[in-house]
Design a protein around this motif. Structure first.
Motif, mmCIF file in Angstrom:
data_model
loop_
_atom_site.group_PDB
_atom_site.id
_atom_site.type_symbol
_atom_site.label_atom_id
_atom_site.label_comp_id
_atom_site.label_asym_id
_atom_site.label_seq_id
_atom_site.Cartn_x
_atom_site.Cartn_y
_atom_site.Cartn_z
ATOM 1 N N SER A 1 3.902 3.968 -8.366
ATOM 2 C CA SER A 1 2.495 3.910 -8.796
ATOM 3 C C SER A 1 2.208 4.893 -9.922
ATOM 4 C CB SER A 1 1.556 4.218 -7.628
ATOM 5 O OG SER A 1 0.231 4.270 -8.117
ATOM 6 N N PRO A 2 1.780 4.377 -11.073
ATOM 7 C CA PRO A 2 1.368 5.276 -12.158
ATOM 8 C C PRO A 2 0.063 5.994 -11.838
ATOM 9 C CG PRO A 2 0.958 2.987 -12.762
ATOM 10 C CD PRO A 2 1.664 2.960 -11.436
ATOM 11 N N ALA A 3 -0.574 5.632 -10.722
ATOM 12 C CA ALA A 3 -1.823 6.308 -10.351
ATOM 13 C C ALA A 3 -1.572 7.535 -9.474
ATOM 14 C CB ALA A 3 -2.750 5.338 -9.621
ATOM 15 N N MET B 1 -9.641 5.926 -0.209
ATOM 16 C CA MET B 1 -8.784 4.778 -0.510
ATOM 17 C C MET B 1 -9.205 4.195 -1.862
ATOM 18 S SD MET B 1 -9.072 2.866 3.181
ATOM 19 C CE MET B 1 -7.449 2.172 3.415
ATOM 20 N N ALA B 2 -8.306 3.421 -2.459
ATOM 21 C CA ALA B 2 -8.624 2.792 -3.740
ATOM 22 C C ALA B 2 -7.890 1.456 -3.852
ATOM 23 C CB ALA B 2 -8.194 3.710 -4.891
ATOM 24 N N SER B 3 -8.589 0.454 -4.387
ATOM 25 C CA SER B 3 -7.967 -0.855 -4.625
ATOM 26 C C SER B 3 -8.384 -1.332 -6.013
ATOM 27 C CB SER B 3 -8.415 -1.869 -3.567
ATOM 28 O OG SER B 3 -9.821 -2.029 -3.588
ATOM 29 N N GLN B 4 -7.463 -1.994 -6.691
ATOM 30 C CA GLN B 4 -7.790 -2.496 -8.036
ATOM 31 C C GLN B 4 -7.733 -4.017 -8.044
ATOM 32 O OE1 GLN B 4 -5.091 -1.511 -11.275
ATOM 33 N NE2 GLN B 4 -6.775 -1.513 -12.748
ATOM 34 N N ILE C 1 -4.088 2.220 -2.650
ATOM 35 C CA ILE C 1 -3.791 3.612 -2.299
ATOM 36 C C ILE C 1 -4.698 4.092 -1.174
ATOM 37 C CG2 ILE C 1 -4.002 5.976 -3.208
ATOM 38 C CD1 ILE C 1 -2.686 4.974 -5.764
ATOM 39 N N ALA C 2 -4.060 4.803 -0.234
ATOM 40 C CA ALA C 2 -4.793 5.499 0.833
ATOM 41 C C ALA C 2 -4.322 6.948 0.816
ATOM 42 C CB ALA C 2 -4.524 4.842 2.182
ATOM 43 N N SER C 3 -4.974 7.771 1.623
ATOM 44 C CA SER C 3 -4.731 9.218 1.560
ATOM 45 C C SER C 3 -4.152 9.741 2.869
ATOM 46 C CB SER C 3 -6.065 9.912 1.309
ATOM 47 O OG SER C 3 -6.987 9.514 2.308
ATOM 48 N N SER D 1 0.836 -1.211 0.000
ATOM 49 C CA SER D 1 0.000 0.000 0.000
ATOM 50 C C SER D 1 0.863 1.251 0.000
ATOM 51 C CB SER D 1 -0.888 0.022 1.248
ATOM 52 O OG SER D 1 -0.102 0.207 2.415
ATOM 53 N N LEU D 2 0.268 2.312 -0.551
ATOM 54 C CA LEU D 2 0.883 3.642 -0.519
ATOM 55 C C LEU D 2 -0.116 4.618 0.092
ATOM 56 C CD1 LEU D 2 2.426 4.288 -4.066
ATOM 57 C CD2 LEU D 2 3.692 4.034 -1.916
ATOM 58 N N HIS D 3 0.288 5.343 1.134
ATOM 59 C CA HIS D 3 -0.495 6.496 1.584
ATOM 60 C C HIS D 3 0.096 7.708 0.866
ATOM 61 C CE1 HIS D 3 -1.668 3.770 4.817
ATOM 62 N NE2 HIS D 3 -2.559 4.650 5.242
ATOM 63 N N LEU D 4 -0.691 8.359 0.024
ATOM 64 C CA LEU D 4 -0.186 9.494 -0.750
ATOM 65 C C LEU D 4 -0.412 10.798 0.008
ATOM 66 C CD1 LEU D 4 -1.591 8.595 -4.310
ATOM 67 C CD2 LEU D 4 0.683 8.111 -3.380
#
Ligand SMILES: Cc1cc2nc3c(=O)[nH]c(=O)nc-3n(C[C@H](O)[C@H](O)[C@H](O)COP(=O)(O)OP(=O)(O)OC[C@H]3O[C@@H](n4cnc5c(N)ncnc54)[C@H](O)[C@@H]3O)c2cc1C
Length: 394
Positions: free
Chosen positions: A130-132, A289-292, A249-251, A91-94
């Protein structure tokens, strides 16, 4: 009609029910699982409405984080054995604001000594991972490799087939349990009563009925502080051209949500600023948050509304805010939405797992809140190890 059913009847085929069925079946018990919804999809509760985020980085350091890592090994075991899609993508917290990055930096320093495998990434390192990540706004991120993405709809439909085939666990879908009578002595059985008049006897019953706190054993919850919490969710269409966002991704906003980050002194001023500037984020419990998943769709969320604030209708304002914050920190080739929905979970204010034994031979496991996908396997395994002893591998 009464039939002798099994050593264990589990009420509820959500993740908590399945985790208990698996732990008991591994110990050689015969198990019957009953759920009021209908196969083949079975459970329709929180367990199929979530992000599918196995998320140890959110658990506070110490026993709960350790338990989450134990749960991780169980998830990997069952995913491999049952053969459902999963991605140990981390996971990445952006961070898009300097004070959120401060909290991530403090956490990265402190948490490494407390058993977390985390690192603070620069902007360039984040974009490489992450390309996102939105290159126009992202300042840096917190990277953790321990998180696993599962497609909960797939997992919750596949695990029963695996348990059936591997351990002979039986599933009875489309039947509502209206009562469970306790055993009258050590050699007696419990009786599970169905709405259609049928009854089953069993050695014991595990009631894992999720957010329905008013159906079976409502008194067990009275005064417990247990709450119901509603979350709004969205899902994009499959991303075009096979785009993969990499880690989940989390924030920065997520730092306010999970207890793990409470070890950071920089959290309080960050929280206070968000409360002052955007009080509606606290009011509706919004963090993003987002998951694919394997099919390429991206699941997005979420919000938190409790008890009396829960309406059967979703608020457009909440979906708009979720998307606004996600689009600030993320870039996706397509934001076109395929689905929106909401889900409700039961949450205990202090415990990560609410347990009660309302009658002899009748047990309740519930209340894991937003960590049910993360913690269920470990809590169930721990309970069955305590009550049935060490694992007998078949
Ligand atoms: C939107 C959302 C996002 C989330 N995201 C995450 C996440 O990413 N990671 C994470 O770790 N956790 C997450 N969670 C939390 C997690 O999903 C829940 O903690 C977990 O699914 C609860 O599982 P459960 O088995 O207790 O409940 P449920 O999945 O709701 O299952 C309960 C089952 O009991 C059945 N039942 C109830 N009463 C009866 C009866 N009388 N007779 C027969 N059957 C009955 C119901 O039909 C239901 O199938 C999220 C939750 C939501 C709602």
């Amino acid at each position: 009609m009464t039939v002798l059913s099994a050593d264990l009847v589990v009420v509820g085929a959500g993740i908590v029910g399945l985790a208990n069925a698996w732990a008991a079946a591994k110990r050689g018990l015969s198990v019957l699982v009953v759920d009021r919804f209908t196969a083949p999809k079975g459970a329709q509760g929180a367990s199929v409405r979530n992000f599918g985020m196995f998320w140890p980085v959110g658990q506070p350091p110490g026993p709960l984080h350790d338990l989450a890592l134990f749960s991780r090994s169980l998830w990997l075991d069952i995913a491999r054995e049952a053969g459902f899609w999963h991605d140990a993508c981390g996971s990445l917290h952006l961070a898009v604001e300097p004070d959120a990055l401060d909290v991530m930096a403090e956490f990265a320093t402190k948490a490494r000594d407390l058993g977390f495998d985390v690192a603070l990434l620069s902007k360039a390192e984040t974009l490489a991972r992450s390309p996102a990540a939105n290159p126009d706004t992202v300042l840096g991120s917190l990277w953790s490799p321990t998180e696993i993405c599962v497609d909960s709809r797939d997992a919750i439909a596949t695990i029963p087939r695996y348990l059936e085939k591997r351990f002979g666990v039986r599933f009875l879908y489309g039947q509502t349990v209206v009562g469970v009578d306790g055993a009258s002595g050590p050699n007696d059985t419990v009786t599970v009563r169905l709405a259609n008049g049928e009854r089953f006897t069993a050695g014991r019953a595990m009631v894992a009925t999720g957010e329905d706190l008013f159906g079976l054993f409502p008194k067990a919850y009275e005064g417990s502080g247990m709450r119901r919490c509603k979350l709004q969710m969205l899902r994009t269409v499959p991303q075009p051209d096979g785009f993969r966002m990499g880690p989940m991704i989390a924030s920065g906003l997520t730092l306010r949500h999970y207890k793990a980050f409470e070890i950071c002194e920089s959290l309080a001023p960050y929280r206070a600023r968000i409360s002052r500037e955007q009080p509606w984020l606290d009011q509706y419990g919004i963090h993003v948050m987002a998951s694919q998943h394997g099919h390429g769709m991206v699941t997005l969320g979420d919000s938190h509304e409790y008890d009396g604030d829960i309406l059967p209708f979703d608020r457009q304002f909440i979906d708009d805010e979720i998307l606004r914050h996600l689009k600030q920190m993320m870039r996706l080739p397509s934001w076109e939405l395929a689905e929106t929905w909401s889900g409700i979970y039961a949450k205990h204010p202090a415990l990560t797992c609410f347990r009660a034994d309302p009658l002899p031979g009748v047990h309740i496991m519930n209340g894991m809140g937003g960590s049910g996908m993360t913690m269920s396997f470990a809590h169930a395994e721990k309970w069955w190890a305590q009550h049935e002893g060490p694992l007998r591998t078949a």
